[in-house]
Design an enzyme around this catalytic site. Structure first.
Site, PDB file in Angstrom:
ATOM      1  N   HIS A 148     -38.570  71.715  80.444  1.00  0.00           N
ATOM      2  CA  HIS A 148     -39.342  71.832  81.732  1.00  0.00           C
ATOM      3  C   HIS A 148     -40.163  70.672  81.761  1.00  0.00           C
ATOM      4  O   HIS A 148     -40.467  69.873  80.971  1.00  0.00           O
ATOM      5  CB  HIS A 148     -40.062  73.150  81.344  1.00  0.00           C
ATOM      6  CG  HIS A 148     -39.141  74.511  81.278  1.00  0.00           C
ATOM      7  ND1 HIS A 148     -39.647  75.497  80.760  1.00  0.00           N
ATOM      8  CD2 HIS A 148     -37.936  74.698  81.512  1.00  0.00           C
ATOM      9  CE1 HIS A 148     -38.887  76.355  80.781  1.00  0.00           C
ATOM     10  NE2 HIS A 148     -37.849  75.712  81.012  1.00  0.00           N
ATOM     11  N   ASN A 182     -36.400  81.163  76.221  1.00  0.00           N
ATOM     12  CA  ASN A 182     -37.431  80.357  77.012  1.00  0.00           C
ATOM     13  C   ASN A 182     -38.669  79.780  76.086  1.00  0.00           C
ATOM     14  O   ASN A 182     -39.376  80.530  75.579  1.00  0.00           O
ATOM     15  CB  ASN A 182     -38.112  81.190  78.148  1.00  0.00           C
ATOM     16  CG  ASN A 182     -39.076  80.336  78.839  1.00  0.00           C
ATOM     17  OD1 ASN A 182     -38.682  79.518  79.862  1.00  0.00           O
ATOM     18  ND2 ASN A 182     -40.436  80.788  78.884  1.00  0.00           N
ATOM     19  N   GLU A 183     -38.804  78.432  76.298  1.00  0.00           N
ATOM     20  CA  GLU A 183     -39.844  77.626  75.510  1.00  0.00           C
ATOM     21  C   GLU A 183     -40.183  78.276  74.157  1.00  0.00           C
ATOM     22  O   GLU A 183     -41.277  78.821  73.958  1.00  0.00           O
ATOM     23  CB  GLU A 183     -41.027  77.787  76.422  1.00  0.00           C
ATOM     24  CG  GLU A 183     -40.836  77.227  77.647  1.00  0.00           C
ATOM     25  CD  GLU A 183     -42.098  77.000  79.014  1.00  0.00           C
ATOM     26  OE1 GLU A 183     -43.033  77.919  78.602  1.00  0.00           O
ATOM     27  OE2 GLU A 183     -42.072  76.642  79.916  1.00  0.00           O
ATOM     28  N   PRO A 184     -39.079  78.177  73.440  1.00  0.00           N
ATOM     29  CA  PRO A 184     -39.313  78.648  72.059  1.00  0.00           C
ATOM     30  C   PRO A 184     -40.238  78.188  71.176  1.00  0.00           C
ATOM     31  O   PRO A 184     -40.806  79.047  70.200  1.00  0.00           O
ATOM     32  CB  PRO A 184     -38.016  78.245  71.248  1.00  0.00           C
ATOM     33  CG  PRO A 184     -37.315  76.913  71.927  1.00  0.00           C
ATOM     34  CD  PRO A 184     -38.048  77.384  73.463  1.00  0.00           C
TER      35      PRO A 184
END
Length: 761
Positions: A311, A208-210
């Protein structure tokens, strides 16, 4: 008369009748007619059913009132999730706490995945994705805040290894200080079934959201992630998934928004040298990532990335006017967003259009996902899904997803707190409450001016016997007449039904029915700030316009000090339980340490509940919570309660209260940014408790003033009933009859008036 003074000082009871608006005759602003054109001979697009989705968000109530086809299990918590023990780390979301927020070792390995599968089975959700850990480390314990001196690698963390050197086990080793991703995927497949089964996991997200790991999880992945680190890890972990479950779809890279799509991990404090070397060869980082994954497919002989995932949180959403236009940044070439991004990165709008162009150029066949999105100001709880503006924005976003061939989309938010968003999704998936939905094929549709109104039209397959049009009116003050011209159809349409969400209610209601359509032109009127599903059919309909029920709302308010203390709890007299709708608690709270975020909660507890199966629960509760910025807590008085399960966890059960009192427990738990678990810096001041009752009918059974027992006469018996009700020990049969002063309030002054009238008699 001596009893009147104590009653006057102790009680204030309000009865309010709330009329519901109807829309048969709406004032129309003649200055603007909304012309809507639906062209059934134009371009058609298949609509993915998985754009109607939500994030799991850790709340089973997210599913209760909405029909969705996809659920994502992800977010910041899952970067530090240890599937072997179910412990996880909150990172900067909550004092870098390692705890049991997701689950405990006693829940058994892979509890998160098993829970997701069960929830989706319970609510008939066909597509689900879970998150695989890729940042490097996960929680090794549940001992709370991880200190700076304990950042990874340390004993507070277990190392994430993609492939295990040895046999994969369904009972993972909890002592080796490692967590294996291939073992996790294998566990889910062996336990739940593969991606083709209804209980299996259909998709896997590559963390998630690296590019925010160093910000959101600074003790797990302290350094900024490089663009090549992300690509290399994505390729390796995707191979793991495909080797074990070839039919599962891989989602990546779950970028946090437009900015990392443009410049990878570059920001004001960090410049990625790897990206600097290649960035001039590409329009943005999206191109480089897609090309790299396409090359990996050629080298490995199989597709590794099925779905490119981003996102999206609207940047221009501080006002209602902005929120009403926010979705246009996704798809409208003419729209210029008023945000900090636009002056520098305007060429990357509209966002979905640019993403699809990159996919087509660098990795054709890759699907597109928006696995987190919200078009409201999510920092402001007062506007997140709580007004019709949110419904209008959400329906336009879903239309934009369909228009731009989005494969998967999941709304981010707690849906019970966002009733207008729930209804907006249902407007596409379940607009009549019986499963009727927007069609599976998008057809061309347009309005004069999408700043004022948007339209999205559909049919099912090639069958145009029914056309559904999602249509909005963004005007705050004026109703608008929409003239819908359906072109290119051989059908002769006969009826139209308009299902709408309006300012007056988040419920979807029928506001117009016509059985005299001619010439395939439909005229409907939409109230100010509304959005509707207009269903046009070649058959007559037996639907009828919604008629507001004759409802009386009664409120009874107590100051917190009035409530009797019982072992530290406050006893609330529930009164007429059968008609009790909700309990509203007014509070003030603050942090003595200046915590930017804090929360706490308690429970409304019952000593005896009769369960739906006829048995009794000796104790049950309704949990509630508060946080900074919340000054009103609403506890719905429905038939759902929480009771302890035998394994120490909690169960949601159906039942009904059997006693006319409940105990308000005010201090079960507290968390704060500065004080962590315990939240000793939180000060909460309970002000009032208001009981809200709802009754069918206008409560005017005899029309005789003072006849509160509705026996056809006004006598001392009515005076006694009124007095008991004011004391909280009885009920009124006819509320309206008790309002002798005709001020829409029943209180001791009405009792005095009743006494005077009785004396006169």
């Amino acid at each position: 008369m001596p009893k009147i003074k104590p009653l006057l000082t102790a009680m204030l009871i309000t009865v309010t009748s709330l009329p519901m608006a109807t829309f048969n005759a709406v004032a129309v602003d003649s200055s603007y007619n909304m012309n809507v054109t639906v062209n059934l001979k134009g371009e058609k697009k298949e609509i993915s059913p998985y754009i109607y989705g939500i994030n799991q968000y850790g709340n089973i109530n997210n599913y209760k009132n909405v029909k969705v086809n996809a659920v994502r299990q992800g977010g910041n918590r899952y970067t530090g999730y240890n599937w072997e023990t179910n412990w996880s780390n909150a990172g900067e979301d909550w004092v870098n706490s390692s705890d049991t927020n997701i689950g405990d070792v006693t829940d058994g390995a892979g509890y998160a995945g098993r829970k997701l599968s069960q929830e989706c089975e319970d609510y008939n959700v066909p597509y689900k994705i879970t998150t695989l850990q890729m940042a490097g480390y996960v929680s090794a314990d549940k001992d709370g805040t991880v200190k700076e001196s304990e950042k990874a690698p340390s004993s507070r963390w277990n190392e994430v290894v993609f492939r295990k050197d040895g046999e994969l086990s369904l009972t993972p080793d909890l002592t080796d200080n490692k967590v294996y991703m291939d073992e996790y995927v294998n566990y889910l497949v062996k336990t739940l079934g593969n991606a083709k089964t209804s209980t299996g996991i259909q998709g896997y997200s590559l963390d998630n959201e690296p590019f925010l790991w160093n910000d959101t999880h600074p003790l797990n992945h302290p350094e900024e992630a490089g663009c090549n680190e992300l690509i290399e890890k994505s390729i390796e972990l995707a191979k793991v998934v495909k080797d074990i479950d070839p039919d599962a779809e891989v989602f990546g890279p779950a970028l946090w928004g437009m900015l990392p799509c443009i410049m990878a991990g570059n920001n004001g404090d960090f410049t990625d040298p790897e990206w600097e070397k290649v960035k001039n060869n590409y329009g943005w980082y999206v191109d480089y990532y897609l090309e790299s994954m396409a090359k990996a497919e050629k080298e490995s002989g199989k597709r590794l990335l099925d779905v490119f995932d981003v996102h999206y949180y609207a940047q221009d959403c501080a006002t209602d006017d902005a929120r009403l236009q926010a979705a246009r940044s996704l798809y409208d070439e003419s729209y210029v967003e008023n945000s900090w991004l636009q002056p520098y990165y305007g060429k990357y709008y509209p966002f979905l259009t640019r993403l699809q162009e990159s996919i087509e150029k660098y990795y054709p066949g890759t699907k597109l996902a928006v696995s987190e999105y919200n078009l409201a100001d999510i920092a402001n709880e007062k506007v997140t899904g709580k007004s019709v503006v949110s419904a209008i924005a959400e329906t336009e976003a879903l239309g934009a997803f369909a228009m731009n061939n989005v494969y998967f989309a999941t709304y981010w938010g707690t849906l019970p707190d966002c009733p207008y968003v729930e209804s907006a999704i249902n407007l596409y998936t379940n607009y009549d409450g019986n499963g009727a939905s927007f069609g599976d094929t998008l057809v061309e549709s347009k309005t004069n001016d999408i700043s004022k109104a948007t339209s999205f039209a559909s049919i099912n397959g090639s069958d145009d016997s029914e056309v559904t049009v999602v249509l909005s009116n963004k005007d705050k003050a004026n109703s608008e007449k929409a003239v819908i011209d359906i072109q290119g159809s051989s059908s002769d349409y006969k009826s139209v039904v308009v299902y709408a969400i309006t300012q007056d209610s988040n419920e979807i209601r029928i506001i117009d029915v016509q059985n005299d359509v001619s010439g395939n032109k439909v005229e409907v009127e939409l109230p100010p700030l509304s959005v509707a599903q207009v269903v046009v059919s070649d058959e007559k309909t037996d639907k009828t316009v919604y008629e507001a029920p004759d409802v009386t709302i009664k409120k009874k308010e107590y100051s917190f000090g009035e409530l009797k203390d019982k072992d530290g709890a406050r006893v609330i007299p529930l009164g007429d339980i059968e008609h009790l709708k909700e309990i509203v608690i007014s509070v003030d709270s603050h942090s003595t340490e200046g915590s930017a975020y804090y929360s706490g909660g308690g429970g409304l507890c019952f000593n005896n509940i009769k369960l739906a199966d006829g048995t009794n629960a000796s104790w049950a509760c309704k949990n509630y919570s508060y946080s900074n910025g919340v000054n009103e807590i609403v506890i719905p008085f429905d038939n759902e309660f929480i009771v302890p399960a035998e394994n120490g966890s909690n169960l949601n059960v159906q039942g009904s209260a059997t006693e006319d009192t409940a105990e308000l427990q005010t201090g079960w738990w507290a968390f704060s940014e500065k004080q962590g678990d315990g939240g000793s810096d939180i000060v909460i001041d309970y002000k009032t408790v208001t009981l809200v009752y709802e009754y069918e009918g206008s409560q005017t059974s005899t029309g005789i003033k003072g006849d509160v027992n509705a026996d056809g006469k006004f006598t001392v018996a009515d005076l006694v009933m009124m007095q008991k009700w004011l004391l909280g020990t009885g009920n009124l049969t006819d509320w309206k009859a008790g309002d002798l002063n005709e001020d829409n309030i029943i209180n001791v002054f009405d009792l005095v008036r009743m006494r005077q009238e009785i004396i006169k008699k």
